[in-house]
Design a protein around this motif. Sequence first.
Motif, PDB file in Angstrom:
ATOM      1  N   LYS A  16       1.044  -7.521  44.868  1.00 58.88           N
ATOM      2  CA  LYS A  16       0.182  -6.257  45.607  1.00 58.88           C
ATOM      3  C   LYS A  16       0.236  -4.999  44.554  1.00 58.88           C
ATOM      4  O   LYS A  16      -0.896  -4.446  44.569  1.00 58.88           O
ATOM      5  CB  LYS A  16       1.001  -6.012  46.958  1.00 58.88           C
ATOM      6  N   GLU A  20      -3.161  -3.564  43.152  1.00 56.94           N
ATOM      7  CA  GLU A  20      -3.645  -2.152  43.426  1.00 56.94           C
ATOM      8  C   GLU A  20      -4.040  -1.437  42.003  1.00 56.94           C
ATOM      9  O   GLU A  20      -5.148  -0.669  42.029  1.00 56.94           O
ATOM     10  CB  GLU A  20      -2.688  -1.212  44.051  1.00 56.94           C
ATOM     11  N   ASN A  23      -7.285  -2.923  41.066  1.00 55.23           N
ATOM     12  CA  ASN A  23      -8.367  -2.367  41.718  1.00 55.23           C
ATOM     13  C   ASN A  23      -8.829  -0.901  41.328  1.00 55.23           C
ATOM     14  O   ASN A  23     -10.089  -0.674  41.259  1.00 55.23           O
ATOM     15  CB  ASN A  23      -7.905  -2.330  43.424  1.00 55.23           C
ATOM     16  N   MET A  33     -15.047  -2.965  46.262  1.00 53.39           N
ATOM     17  CA  MET A  33     -14.153  -3.922  46.523  1.00 53.39           C
ATOM     18  C   MET A  33     -14.701  -4.478  47.757  1.00 53.39           C
ATOM     19  O   MET A  33     -14.990  -3.696  48.816  1.00 53.39           O
ATOM     20  CB  MET A  33     -12.666  -3.636  46.416  1.00 53.39           C
ATOM     21  N   LYS A  34     -14.737  -5.767  48.075  1.00 51.22           N
ATOM     22  CA  LYS A  34     -14.965  -6.335  49.383  1.00 51.22           C
ATOM     23  C   LYS A  34     -13.936  -7.457  49.750  1.00 51.22           C
ATOM     24  O   LYS A  34     -13.604  -8.444  48.854  1.00 51.22           O
ATOM     25  CB  LYS A  34     -16.503  -7.005  49.464  1.00 51.22           C
ATOM     26  N   LYS A  35     -13.176  -7.243  50.502  1.00 54.73           N
ATOM     27  CA  LYS A  35     -12.057  -8.185  51.159  1.00 54.73           C
ATOM     28  C   LYS A  35     -12.504  -9.208  51.909  1.00 54.73           C
ATOM     29  O   LYS A  35     -13.274  -8.862  52.921  1.00 54.73           O
ATOM     30  CB  LYS A  35     -10.790  -7.471  51.825  1.00 54.73           C
ATOM     31  N   ILE A  37     -10.745 -11.835  54.276  1.00 53.77           N
ATOM     32  CA  ILE A  37      -9.462 -12.410  55.072  1.00 53.77           C
ATOM     33  C   ILE A  37      -9.550 -13.227  55.953  1.00 53.77           C
ATOM     34  O   ILE A  37     -10.432 -12.998  56.785  1.00 53.77           O
ATOM     35  CB  ILE A  37      -8.669 -11.088  54.804  1.00 53.77           C
ATOM     36  N   TYR A 195     -14.363 -12.710  41.261  1.00 54.48           N
ATOM     37  CA  TYR A 195     -13.674 -13.387  42.552  1.00 54.48           C
ATOM     38  C   TYR A 195     -12.163 -13.069  42.085  1.00 54.48           C
ATOM     39  O   TYR A 195     -11.988 -13.712  40.963  1.00 54.48           O
ATOM     40  CB  TYR A 195     -14.156 -14.302  43.255  1.00 54.48           C
ATOM     41  N   ASP A 197      -8.299 -14.083  43.933  1.00 53.36           N
ATOM     42  CA  ASP A 197      -7.341 -14.493  45.080  1.00 53.36           C
ATOM     43  C   ASP A 197      -6.889 -13.174  45.552  1.00 53.36           C
ATOM     44  O   ASP A 197      -6.506 -12.020  44.757  1.00 53.36           O
ATOM     45  CB  ASP A 197      -6.331 -15.238  44.814  1.00 53.36           C
ATOM     46  N   HIS A 198      -6.833 -13.124  46.861  1.00 47.98           N
ATOM     47  CA  HIS A 198      -5.890 -12.059  47.584  1.00 47.98           C
ATOM     48  C   HIS A 198      -4.596 -12.057  47.268  1.00 47.98           C
ATOM     49  O   HIS A 198      -4.100 -13.285  47.226  1.00 47.98           O
ATOM     50  CB  HIS A 198      -6.107 -11.811  49.145  1.00 47.98           C
ATOM     51  N   GLU A 201      -2.481 -12.365  51.119  1.00 47.82           N
ATOM     52  CA  GLU A 201      -3.103 -12.687  52.258  1.00 47.82           C
ATOM     53  C   GLU A 201      -3.853 -14.089  52.052  1.00 47.82           C
ATOM     54  O   GLU A 201      -4.278 -14.396  50.852  1.00 47.82           O
ATOM     55  CB  GLU A 201      -4.193 -11.801  52.648  1.00 47.82           C
ATOM     56  N   VAL A 205     -10.980 -11.432  47.116  1.00 48.93           N
ATOM     57  CA  VAL A 205     -11.607 -10.220  47.199  1.00 48.93           C
ATOM     58  C   VAL A 205     -12.649 -10.457  45.982  1.00 48.93           C
ATOM     59  O   VAL A 205     -12.684 -10.923  45.116  1.00 48.93           O
ATOM     60  CB  VAL A 205     -10.661  -9.471  46.614  1.00 48.93           C
TER      61      VAL A 205
END
Length: 209
Positions: A16, A20, A23, A33-35, A37, A195, A197-198, A201, A205
């Motif tokens: 995480k 960040e 990001n 950024m577009k999540k 989930i 692309y 991986d989150h 979650e 992303v």
Amino acid sequence: MDNDKRKLTEKELKRKNDFEKFNSEMQQKGYKMKKIIINTQQAKPLCLLIMLPFMALAFWIYYKVNGFDLDCLSWEFLVVLLMLILCLSILHELIHGITWSIFAKNHFHSIDFGFIWSSFSPYCTCSEPLEKWQYLLGTAMPTLVLGGGAAVVSVMTNQLLLFILAEFMIISGGGDFLIILKSMLYRTDKQESVYCDHPYECGFVVFEK
């Protein structure tokens, strides 16, 4: 898995924090950024619906070619089946990692494996951004190999155990194929996108500009 429903592990917290930082770097380069989930609990019926046609097709082909000889069913058959399901579930995640590592600049150093005890499920994640087709290929590969590939071999060899395993691996790929479906339905007019991986979650992303 929703962040507010479980405590993140030490590895997830590290991912995480790394994400960040990444990001922030991407935003400085002009990316947005577009999540995307997925709530795994709410998505279970949809995952089943997505994979049901593939399972039905495999069932129909196996039945038409071989029929079903159930004389082999026994407690020993069930024990072997459960053990192989456990092994293939781990192999499923390993195939994710191997495929993504081929495209990642840092290869296997960008791949992380873990286990979510609350849902009793192993996972694999790639911390490096990939092109869309690379990310989706890595997402689909375990189901293609362990589901589709095993189903073809089971039909050719008339192996009921292998066929049941193939069907299980097909339905196990429901979450992966839901991710693929969501990525295909996502539309953008941006010229560049990568692309990821989150980090903790179920989902991915998209960074685009």
